[in-house]
Design a protein around this motif. Structure first.
Motif, short mmCIF file in Angstrom:
data_model
loop_
_atom_site.label_atom_id
_atom_site.label_comp_id
_atom_site.label_asym_id
_atom_site.label_seq_id
_atom_site.Cartn_x
_atom_site.Cartn_y
_atom_site.Cartn_z
N LEU B 69 0.86 -1.19 0.00
CA LEU B 69 0.00 0.00 0.00
C LEU B 69 0.90 1.24 0.00
O LEU B 69 1.73 1.40 0.90
CB LEU B 69 -0.87 -0.03 1.26
N GLN B 70 0.76 2.07 -1.02
CA GLN B 70 1.66 3.22 -1.19
C GLN B 70 0.89 4.53 -1.15
O GLN B 70 -0.28 4.57 -1.49
CB GLN B 70 2.38 3.11 -2.55
N PRO B 71 1.57 5.63 -0.76
CA PRO B 71 0.91 6.94 -0.87
C PRO B 71 0.72 7.31 -2.35
O PRO B 71 1.41 6.76 -3.20
CB PRO B 71 1.89 7.90 -0.19
N TRP B 72 -0.17 8.25 -2.62
CA TRP B 72 -0.34 8.71 -4.00
C TRP B 72 0.92 9.47 -4.40
O TRP B 72 1.23 10.52 -3.81
CB TRP B 72 -1.58 9.60 -4.11
N SER B 73 1.62 8.95 -5.37
CA SER B 73 2.95 9.48 -5.69
C SER B 73 2.91 10.88 -6.29
O SER B 73 3.88 11.61 -6.19
CB SER B 73 3.67 8.52 -6.64
N GLU B 74 1.78 11.27 -6.90
CA GLU B 74 1.70 12.61 -7.53
C GLU B 74 1.41 13.69 -6.49
O GLU B 74 1.60 14.87 -6.77
CB GLU B 74 0.58 12.66 -8.58
N LEU B 75 0.90 13.28 -5.33
CA LEU B 75 0.54 14.26 -4.30
C LEU B 75 1.69 14.40 -3.30
O LEU B 75 2.45 13.46 -3.09
CB LEU B 75 -0.72 13.81 -3.54
N GLU B 79 -0.61 16.68 1.09
CA GLU B 79 -1.83 16.47 0.30
C GLU B 79 -2.37 15.06 0.50
O GLU B 79 -3.59 14.85 0.53
CB GLU B 79 -1.55 16.72 -1.19
N PHE B 83 -6.04 14.62 1.96
CA PHE B 83 -7.05 13.89 1.18
C PHE B 83 -7.67 12.76 2.01
O PHE B 83 -8.89 12.62 2.07
CB PHE B 83 -6.43 13.34 -0.10
N LYS B 127 3.41 6.61 5.38
CA LYS B 127 2.41 5.54 5.37
C LYS B 127 1.90 5.25 6.78
O LYS B 127 0.70 5.02 6.99
CB LYS B 127 3.01 4.26 4.75
N MET B 130 -0.47 7.97 7.64
CA MET B 130 -1.73 7.80 6.91
C MET B 130 -2.58 6.70 7.56
O MET B 130 -3.80 6.82 7.66
CB MET B 130 -1.46 7.45 5.44
#
Lengths: 225, 192
Positions: B69-75, B79, B83, B127, B130
Protein backbone atom coordinates in the motif's frame (compact mmCIF):
# COMPACT_ATOMS: atom_id res chain seq x y z
CA UNK A 1 -23.65 10.75 7.59
CA UNK A 2 -25.22 13.96 6.25
CA UNK A 3 -25.64 14.41 2.51
CA UNK A 4 -23.34 17.48 2.67
CA UNK A 5 -20.58 15.36 4.19
CA UNK A 6 -21.19 12.61 1.62
CA UNK A 7 -20.92 15.08 -1.26
CA UNK A 8 -17.84 16.73 0.24
CA UNK A 9 -16.06 13.35 0.54
CA UNK A 10 -17.06 12.38 -2.99
CA UNK A 11 -15.79 15.70 -4.32
CA UNK A 12 -12.51 15.10 -2.47
CA UNK A 13 -11.99 11.97 -4.60
CA UNK A 14 -12.75 13.96 -7.76
CA UNK A 15 -10.37 16.73 -6.68
CA UNK A 16 -7.61 14.24 -5.87
CA UNK A 17 -7.90 12.59 -9.29
CA UNK A 18 -8.06 15.95 -11.08
CA UNK A 19 -5.00 17.22 -9.21
CA UNK A 20 -3.02 14.05 -9.97
CA UNK A 21 -4.11 14.19 -13.63
CA UNK A 22 -3.12 17.84 -14.01
CA UNK A 23 0.33 17.00 -12.68
CA UNK A 24 0.96 13.92 -14.82
CA UNK A 25 -1.40 14.44 -17.82
CA UNK A 26 -1.51 10.64 -17.78
CA UNK A 27 -4.92 10.23 -19.43
CA UNK A 28 -5.50 13.68 -20.89
CA UNK A 29 -2.48 13.60 -23.20
CA UNK A 30 -3.30 10.12 -24.51
CA UNK A 31 -6.96 10.94 -25.19
CA UNK A 32 -6.40 14.38 -26.70
CA UNK A 33 -3.56 13.17 -28.90
CA UNK A 34 -5.69 10.30 -30.22
CA UNK A 35 -8.70 12.53 -30.85
CA UNK A 36 -6.79 15.33 -32.55
CA UNK A 37 -4.64 13.08 -34.73
CA UNK A 38 -7.74 11.13 -35.85
CA UNK A 39 -9.52 14.38 -36.70
CA UNK A 40 -6.62 15.70 -38.75
CA UNK A 41 -6.15 12.35 -40.52
CA UNK A 42 -9.82 12.14 -41.52
CA UNK A 43 -10.08 15.77 -42.63
CA UNK A 44 -6.97 15.36 -44.80
CA UNK A 45 -8.12 12.05 -46.29
CA UNK A 46 -11.46 13.63 -47.26
CA UNK A 47 -9.50 16.17 -49.33
CA UNK A 48 -12.29 18.72 -49.51
CA UNK A 49 -15.13 16.24 -50.11
CA UNK A 50 -18.36 16.93 -48.16
CA UNK A 51 -19.63 13.76 -46.47
CA UNK A 52 -23.31 13.57 -45.52
CA UNK A 53 -24.71 13.87 -41.97
CA UNK A 54 -24.75 10.08 -41.52
CA UNK A 55 -21.02 9.78 -42.25
CA UNK A 56 -20.16 12.81 -40.13
CA UNK A 57 -22.18 11.53 -37.16
CA UNK A 58 -20.61 8.07 -37.43
CA UNK A 59 -17.12 9.56 -37.53
CA UNK A 60 -17.76 11.82 -34.55
CA UNK A 61 -19.06 8.94 -32.44
CA UNK A 62 -16.22 6.59 -33.42
CA UNK A 63 -13.87 9.35 -32.30
CA UNK A 64 -15.73 9.87 -29.01
CA UNK A 65 -15.96 6.18 -28.14
CA UNK A 66 -12.34 5.33 -28.89
CA UNK A 67 -11.06 8.46 -27.17
CA UNK A 68 -13.09 7.46 -24.11
CA UNK A 69 -11.68 3.93 -24.30
CA UNK A 70 -8.16 5.34 -24.27
CA UNK A 71 -8.77 7.40 -21.14
CA UNK A 72 -11.49 5.87 -19.00
CA UNK A 73 -9.72 2.73 -17.73
CA UNK A 74 -6.92 4.88 -16.28
CA UNK A 75 -8.87 6.07 -13.24
CA UNK A 76 -8.92 2.62 -11.63
CA UNK A 77 -5.91 1.04 -13.38
CA UNK A 78 -3.73 3.83 -11.99
CA UNK A 79 -4.92 3.12 -8.42
CA UNK A 80 -4.15 -0.60 -8.81
CA UNK A 81 -0.78 -0.12 -10.51
CA UNK A 82 0.37 2.43 -7.93
CA UNK A 83 -0.97 0.28 -5.05
CA UNK A 84 -3.18 3.04 -3.67
CA UNK A 85 -6.65 1.50 -4.01
CA UNK A 86 -6.42 0.03 -0.48
CA UNK A 87 -6.59 3.52 1.09
CA UNK A 88 -9.84 4.20 -0.79
CA UNK A 89 -11.28 0.82 0.20
CA UNK A 90 -10.50 1.43 3.86
CA UNK A 91 -11.54 5.07 3.98
CA UNK A 92 -14.53 5.65 1.69
CA UNK A 93 -17.74 3.84 0.86
CA UNK A 94 -17.94 2.13 -2.57
CA UNK A 95 -20.70 4.57 -3.62
CA UNK A 96 -18.43 7.54 -2.88
CA UNK A 97 -15.60 6.00 -4.87
CA UNK A 98 -17.87 5.22 -7.84
CA UNK A 99 -19.38 8.71 -7.86
CA UNK A 100 -15.98 10.39 -7.44
CA UNK A 101 -14.42 8.35 -10.25
CA UNK A 102 -17.52 8.82 -12.45
CA UNK A 103 -17.34 12.60 -11.94
CA UNK A 104 -13.65 12.61 -12.86
CA UNK A 105 -14.23 10.48 -15.98
CA UNK A 106 -17.13 12.70 -17.02
CA UNK A 107 -14.98 15.79 -16.56
CA UNK A 108 -12.20 14.21 -18.61
CA UNK A 109 -14.47 13.27 -21.53
CA UNK A 110 -16.28 16.61 -21.48
CA UNK A 111 -12.94 18.41 -21.54
CA UNK A 112 -11.80 16.33 -24.51
CA UNK A 113 -15.09 16.93 -26.36
CA UNK A 114 -14.87 20.64 -25.59
CA UNK A 115 -11.61 20.70 -27.51
CA UNK A 116 -12.30 18.18 -30.27
CA UNK A 117 -15.94 18.94 -31.24
CA UNK A 118 -15.29 22.59 -32.23
CA UNK A 119 -12.22 21.44 -34.20
CA UNK A 120 -14.39 18.74 -35.83
CA UNK A 121 -16.97 21.37 -36.83
CA UNK A 122 -14.32 23.69 -38.27
CA UNK A 123 -12.12 21.12 -40.01
CA UNK A 124 -15.01 19.27 -41.62
CA UNK A 125 -16.99 22.47 -42.23
CA UNK A 126 -20.05 21.26 -40.35
CA UNK A 127 -22.88 23.46 -39.07
CA UNK A 128 -25.49 21.71 -36.89
CA UNK A 129 -29.00 22.47 -38.09
CA UNK A 130 -30.32 21.87 -34.56
CA UNK A 131 -27.45 23.05 -32.32
CA UNK A 132 -29.26 22.42 -29.02
CA UNK A 133 -30.05 18.81 -29.93
CA UNK A 134 -26.46 18.40 -31.22
CA UNK A 135 -24.94 19.67 -27.95
CA UNK A 136 -27.30 17.59 -25.83
CA UNK A 137 -26.56 14.45 -27.86
CA UNK A 138 -22.81 14.95 -27.27
CA UNK A 139 -23.24 15.89 -23.60
CA UNK A 140 -25.58 13.04 -22.73
CA UNK A 141 -23.42 10.68 -24.78
CA UNK A 142 -20.47 11.68 -22.57
CA UNK A 143 -22.63 10.99 -19.51
CA UNK A 144 -23.43 7.47 -20.77
CA UNK A 145 -19.83 6.79 -21.77
CA UNK A 146 -18.58 7.90 -18.33
CA UNK A 147 -21.17 5.85 -16.41
CA UNK A 148 -20.53 2.62 -18.32
CA UNK A 149 -16.78 3.23 -18.62
CA UNK A 150 -16.33 3.78 -14.88
CA UNK A 151 -17.93 0.45 -13.98
CA UNK A 152 -16.05 -1.52 -16.65
CA UNK A 153 -12.78 0.19 -15.67
CA UNK A 154 -13.25 -1.02 -12.08
CA UNK A 155 -13.92 -4.56 -13.33
CA UNK A 156 -10.79 -4.75 -15.51
CA UNK A 157 -8.41 -2.84 -13.21
CA UNK A 158 -7.13 -5.95 -11.45
CA UNK A 159 -6.90 -8.15 -14.55
CA UNK A 160 -3.85 -8.84 -16.70
CA UNK A 161 -4.92 -7.77 -20.22
CA UNK A 162 -6.66 -4.60 -19.16
CA UNK A 163 -6.62 -2.77 -22.50
CA UNK A 164 -8.17 -5.47 -24.64
CA UNK A 165 -10.53 -6.60 -21.89
CA UNK A 166 -11.83 -3.06 -21.38
CA UNK A 167 -12.71 -2.78 -25.08
CA UNK A 168 -14.29 -6.27 -25.15
CA UNK A 169 -16.46 -5.60 -22.07
CA UNK A 170 -17.27 -1.95 -22.73
CA UNK A 171 -18.26 -2.18 -26.37
CA UNK A 172 -21.44 -4.31 -25.89
CA UNK A 173 -22.45 -2.10 -22.96
CA UNK A 174 -21.84 1.04 -25.01
CA UNK A 175 -23.62 -0.18 -28.14
CA UNK A 176 -26.97 1.46 -27.23
CA UNK A 177 -25.31 4.83 -26.57
CA UNK A 178 -23.26 4.59 -29.78
CA UNK A 179 -26.29 3.76 -31.97
CA UNK A 180 -28.60 6.27 -30.31
CA UNK A 181 -25.94 8.98 -30.17
CA UNK A 182 -25.10 8.51 -33.85
CA UNK A 183 -28.76 8.81 -34.87
CA UNK A 184 -29.30 11.86 -32.64
CA UNK A 185 -26.18 13.54 -34.04
CA UNK A 186 -27.12 12.69 -37.65
CA UNK A 187 -30.60 14.12 -37.19
CA UNK A 188 -29.27 17.26 -35.53
CA UNK A 189 -27.06 17.82 -38.59
CA UNK A 190 -29.91 17.17 -41.06
CA UNK A 191 -32.57 19.65 -42.21
CA UNK A 192 -36.05 18.99 -40.81
CA UNK A 193 -37.97 19.46 -37.62
CA UNK A 194 -35.39 17.65 -35.47
CA UNK A 195 -38.12 15.58 -33.82
CA UNK A 196 -36.13 12.35 -34.30
CA UNK A 197 -33.05 13.96 -32.75
CA UNK A 198 -35.00 15.06 -29.66
CA UNK A 199 -36.49 11.57 -29.31
CA UNK A 200 -33.00 10.03 -29.40
CA UNK A 201 -31.75 12.62 -26.89
CA UNK A 202 -34.41 11.37 -24.47
CA UNK A 203 -33.17 7.79 -25.03
CA UNK A 204 -29.60 8.93 -24.33
CA UNK A 205 -30.72 10.54 -21.06
CA UNK A 206 -32.58 7.38 -20.03
CA UNK A 207 -29.54 5.23 -20.90
CA UNK A 208 -27.23 7.42 -18.83
CA UNK A 209 -29.58 7.34 -15.82
CA UNK A 210 -30.09 3.55 -16.02
CA UNK A 211 -26.39 2.73 -16.47
CA UNK A 212 -25.31 5.16 -13.73
CA UNK A 213 -27.85 3.70 -11.29
CA UNK A 214 -26.92 0.13 -12.27
CA UNK A 215 -23.24 0.98 -11.86
CA UNK A 216 -23.87 2.47 -8.43
CA UNK A 217 -25.69 -0.69 -7.30
CA UNK A 218 -23.18 -3.14 -8.81
CA UNK A 219 -19.99 -1.27 -7.96
CA UNK A 220 -19.84 -2.46 -4.35
CA UNK A 221 -19.56 -6.09 -5.51
CA UNK A 222 -16.89 -5.25 -8.09
CA UNK A 223 -14.90 -3.07 -5.69
CA UNK A 224 -14.95 -5.36 -2.68
CA UNK A 225 -14.45 -8.64 -4.50
CA UNK B 1 -11.94 -13.49 12.89
CA UNK B 2 -13.62 -16.90 12.89
CA UNK B 3 -12.38 -20.14 11.33
CA UNK B 4 -10.59 -18.34 8.51
CA UNK B 5 -9.00 -20.41 5.77
CA UNK B 6 -7.38 -19.11 2.63
CA UNK B 7 -5.99 -20.82 -0.43
CA UNK B 8 -3.98 -19.24 -3.20
CA UNK B 9 -3.17 -21.07 -6.44
CA UNK B 10 -4.25 -24.32 -4.78
CA UNK B 11 -1.83 -23.80 -1.87
CA UNK B 12 -3.28 -23.50 1.63
CA UNK B 13 -2.02 -20.31 3.26
CA UNK B 14 -4.25 -20.21 6.34
CA UNK B 15 -6.35 -23.05 7.77
CA UNK B 16 -9.10 -22.65 10.37
CA UNK B 17 -7.63 -19.62 12.09
CA UNK B 18 -9.73 -17.84 14.74
CA UNK B 19 -8.72 -14.83 16.77
CA UNK B 20 -10.35 -11.97 18.64
CA UNK B 21 -8.83 -8.61 19.44
CA UNK B 22 -10.16 -6.40 22.22
CA UNK B 23 -9.30 -2.73 22.91
CA UNK B 24 -5.81 -2.44 24.37
CA UNK B 25 -4.58 -5.60 22.65
CA UNK B 26 -1.34 -5.60 20.69
CA UNK B 27 -1.11 -8.89 18.86
CA UNK B 28 2.16 -9.72 17.12
CA UNK B 29 2.09 -12.16 14.22
CA UNK B 30 5.38 -13.84 13.39
CA UNK B 31 6.35 -16.60 11.01
CA UNK B 32 8.63 -17.50 8.13
CA UNK B 33 8.29 -15.90 4.70
CA UNK B 34 5.24 -17.39 3.00
CA UNK B 35 3.60 -18.42 6.27
CA UNK B 36 0.64 -16.09 5.58
CA UNK B 37 1.30 -13.08 7.83
CA UNK B 38 0.47 -10.49 5.18
CA UNK B 39 -2.50 -12.56 3.97
CA UNK B 40 -3.86 -12.67 7.52
CA UNK B 41 -3.44 -8.90 7.88
CA UNK B 42 -5.14 -8.20 4.54
CA UNK B 43 -8.08 -10.38 5.59
CA UNK B 44 -8.25 -8.62 8.97
CA UNK B 45 -8.29 -5.23 7.20
CA UNK B 46 -11.07 -6.35 4.86
CA UNK B 47 -8.90 -5.98 1.76
CA UNK B 48 -8.98 -9.71 0.97
CA UNK B 49 -11.87 -12.13 1.16
CA UNK B 50 -10.85 -15.42 2.75
CA UNK B 51 -11.69 -18.68 0.96
CA UNK B 52 -13.82 -19.61 3.97
CA UNK B 53 -14.64 -18.06 7.33
CA UNK B 54 -15.02 -14.38 7.98
CA UNK B 55 -13.62 -11.34 9.72
CA UNK B 56 -15.63 -8.70 11.57
CA UNK B 57 -14.13 -5.39 12.55
CA UNK B 58 -16.74 -3.83 14.82
CA UNK B 59 -17.91 -0.34 13.93
CA UNK B 60 -14.74 1.73 14.09
CA UNK B 61 -12.19 2.80 11.53
CA UNK B 62 -9.36 0.50 10.40
CA UNK B 63 -5.86 1.84 9.77
CA UNK B 64 -3.52 -0.24 7.66
CA UNK B 65 0.11 0.20 6.64
CA UNK B 66 1.83 -2.45 4.55
CA UNK B 67 4.43 -2.80 1.81
CA UNK B 68 1.65 -3.33 -0.77
CA UNK B 69 0.00 0.00 0.00
CA UNK B 70 1.66 3.22 -1.19
CA UNK B 71 0.91 6.94 -0.87
CA UNK B 72 -0.34 8.71 -4.00
CA UNK B 73 2.95 9.48 -5.69
CA UNK B 74 1.70 12.61 -7.53
CA UNK B 75 0.54 14.26 -4.30
CA UNK B 76 2.80 15.77 -1.64
CA UNK B 77 2.96 14.21 1.83
CA UNK B 78 0.64 16.89 3.16
CA UNK B 79 -1.83 16.47 0.30
CA UNK B 80 -1.90 12.72 0.91
CA UNK B 81 -2.79 13.30 4.57
CA UNK B 82 -5.31 16.04 3.79
CA UNK B 83 -7.05 13.89 1.18
CA UNK B 84 -7.31 10.88 3.48
CA UNK B 85 -8.59 13.10 6.30
CA UNK B 86 -11.30 14.49 4.02
CA UNK B 87 -12.55 11.13 2.76
CA UNK B 88 -12.48 9.74 6.30
CA UNK B 89 -14.62 12.70 7.32
CA UNK B 90 -12.20 14.05 9.92
CA UNK B 91 -10.88 17.39 8.67
CA UNK B 92 -8.97 18.07 11.91
CA UNK B 93 -7.20 14.72 11.64
CA UNK B 94 -5.12 15.98 8.71
CA UNK B 95 -3.69 18.80 10.81
CA UNK B 96 -3.20 16.39 13.70
CA UNK B 97 -1.29 13.93 11.51
CA UNK B 98 0.91 16.73 10.17
CA UNK B 99 1.76 17.80 13.74
CA UNK B 100 2.47 14.19 14.59
CA UNK B 101 4.81 13.83 11.61
CA UNK B 102 6.61 17.06 12.52
CA UNK B 103 7.12 15.80 16.04
CA UNK B 104 8.38 12.55 14.55
CA UNK B 105 11.22 14.37 12.82
CA UNK B 106 9.67 14.55 9.38
CA UNK B 107 9.66 18.27 8.45
CA UNK B 108 9.40 17.27 4.77
CA UNK B 109 5.67 16.93 5.35
CA UNK B 110 5.41 20.61 4.39
CA UNK B 111 7.38 20.32 1.14
CA UNK B 112 5.28 20.64 -2.01
CA UNK B 113 7.31 17.91 -3.74
CA UNK B 114 5.36 14.76 -4.68
CA UNK B 115 5.55 11.70 -2.46
CA UNK B 116 7.37 9.88 -5.28
CA UNK B 117 10.46 11.96 -4.50
CA UNK B 118 10.55 11.04 -0.80
CA UNK B 119 13.14 8.57 0.40
CA UNK B 120 11.97 5.03 1.18
CA UNK B 121 12.21 5.71 4.92
CA UNK B 122 10.29 8.99 4.66
CA UNK B 123 7.60 7.27 2.61
CA UNK B 124 7.35 4.58 5.29
CA UNK B 125 6.82 7.27 7.95
CA UNK B 126 4.18 8.89 5.76
CA UNK B 127 2.41 5.54 5.37
CA UNK B 128 2.39 5.06 9.14
CA UNK B 129 0.90 8.54 9.57
CA UNK B 130 -1.73 7.80 6.91
CA UNK B 131 -2.66 4.54 8.65
CA UNK B 132 -2.96 6.26 12.02
CA UNK B 133 -4.86 9.29 10.70
CA UNK B 134 -8.16 9.72 12.54
CA UNK B 135 -7.06 7.37 15.34
CA UNK B 136 -8.48 4.08 14.06
CA UNK B 137 -9.91 1.56 16.51
CA UNK B 138 -7.98 -1.20 14.75
CA UNK B 139 -4.44 -0.47 13.56
CA UNK B 140 -2.87 -3.11 11.31
CA UNK B 141 0.84 -2.82 10.61
CA UNK B 142 2.80 -5.12 8.30
CA UNK B 143 6.56 -4.89 8.91
CA UNK B 144 6.25 -1.25 10.09
CA UNK B 145 9.92 -0.84 10.92
CA UNK B 146 11.21 -1.86 7.50
CA UNK B 147 13.39 0.83 5.87
CA UNK B 148 13.36 2.91 9.05
CA UNK B 149 16.37 4.16 11.01
CA UNK B 150 16.59 3.95 14.81
CA UNK B 151 14.57 7.14 15.19
CA UNK B 152 11.94 5.73 12.86
CA UNK B 153 11.77 2.50 14.84
CA UNK B 154 11.19 4.42 18.04
CA UNK B 155 8.39 6.18 16.17
CA UNK B 156 6.78 2.78 15.53
CA UNK B 157 6.97 1.99 19.25
CA UNK B 158 5.35 5.34 20.08
CA UNK B 159 2.67 4.80 17.47
CA UNK B 160 1.77 1.39 18.86
CA UNK B 161 1.71 2.80 22.39
CA UNK B 162 -0.71 5.54 21.36
CA UNK B 163 -2.82 3.28 19.15
CA UNK B 164 -3.43 0.73 21.91
CA UNK B 165 -5.02 3.50 23.99
CA UNK B 166 -7.62 3.98 21.23
CA UNK B 167 -8.14 0.37 20.23
CA UNK B 168 -6.29 -2.77 19.17
CA UNK B 169 -3.13 -3.29 17.14
CA UNK B 170 -2.33 -6.22 14.86
CA UNK B 171 1.33 -6.28 13.94
CA UNK B 172 3.21 -8.63 11.62
CA UNK B 173 6.95 -8.62 12.04
CA UNK B 174 10.04 -10.78 12.20
CA UNK B 175 11.97 -8.10 14.07
CA UNK B 176 12.52 -9.16 17.68
CA UNK B 177 12.45 -5.57 19.02
CA UNK B 178 9.10 -4.92 17.33
CA UNK B 179 7.79 -8.32 18.43
CA UNK B 180 8.58 -7.37 22.03
CA UNK B 181 6.00 -4.55 21.78
CA UNK B 182 3.18 -7.07 21.65
CA UNK B 183 1.16 -8.42 24.53
CA UNK B 184 -0.10 -11.42 22.59
CA UNK B 185 1.78 -13.52 20.04
CA UNK B 186 0.68 -15.68 17.15
CA UNK B 187 3.19 -17.71 15.20
CA UNK B 188 2.21 -18.88 11.73
CA UNK B 189 3.82 -21.87 10.05
CA UNK B 190 4.12 -22.65 6.35
CA UNK B 191 1.40 -25.26 5.73
CA UNK B 192 2.09 -26.74 2.30
Amino acid sequence: MSSASWISRTLAILAKDARAELRTRYALNAVLLFALSSLVAVSMSLAGARPGPDMLAAFLWILMVFAAMAGLPRSFVHEEERQTSGWLKLSASPAMVYCGKFAFNLLLILLVELVTVPIFLVLLNVTPVHPAAFCLAIGLGCLGLAAAGTLVAAIVARTQNRGSLFAALALPLLLPVIVTGTIATRESLSPGTGAVAWGEVRVLLSYAVVVFTGGLLLFEFVWND
Amino acid sequence: MTDVSHKFDGRTILAGLSLTLTPGDVMVVTGANGAGKSTLLRIAAGLLKPTSGGAERGGGMTGYAAPDLQPWSELSARENLDFLARIRGCADAGREAIKWLEAAGFPAVHLPTPAATLSTGQRQRLKLAMAWLGRPTLLILDEPGSNLDDEGRSLVARLIGEARCDGAVLLATNDSAEAALGGRHLELRVLD
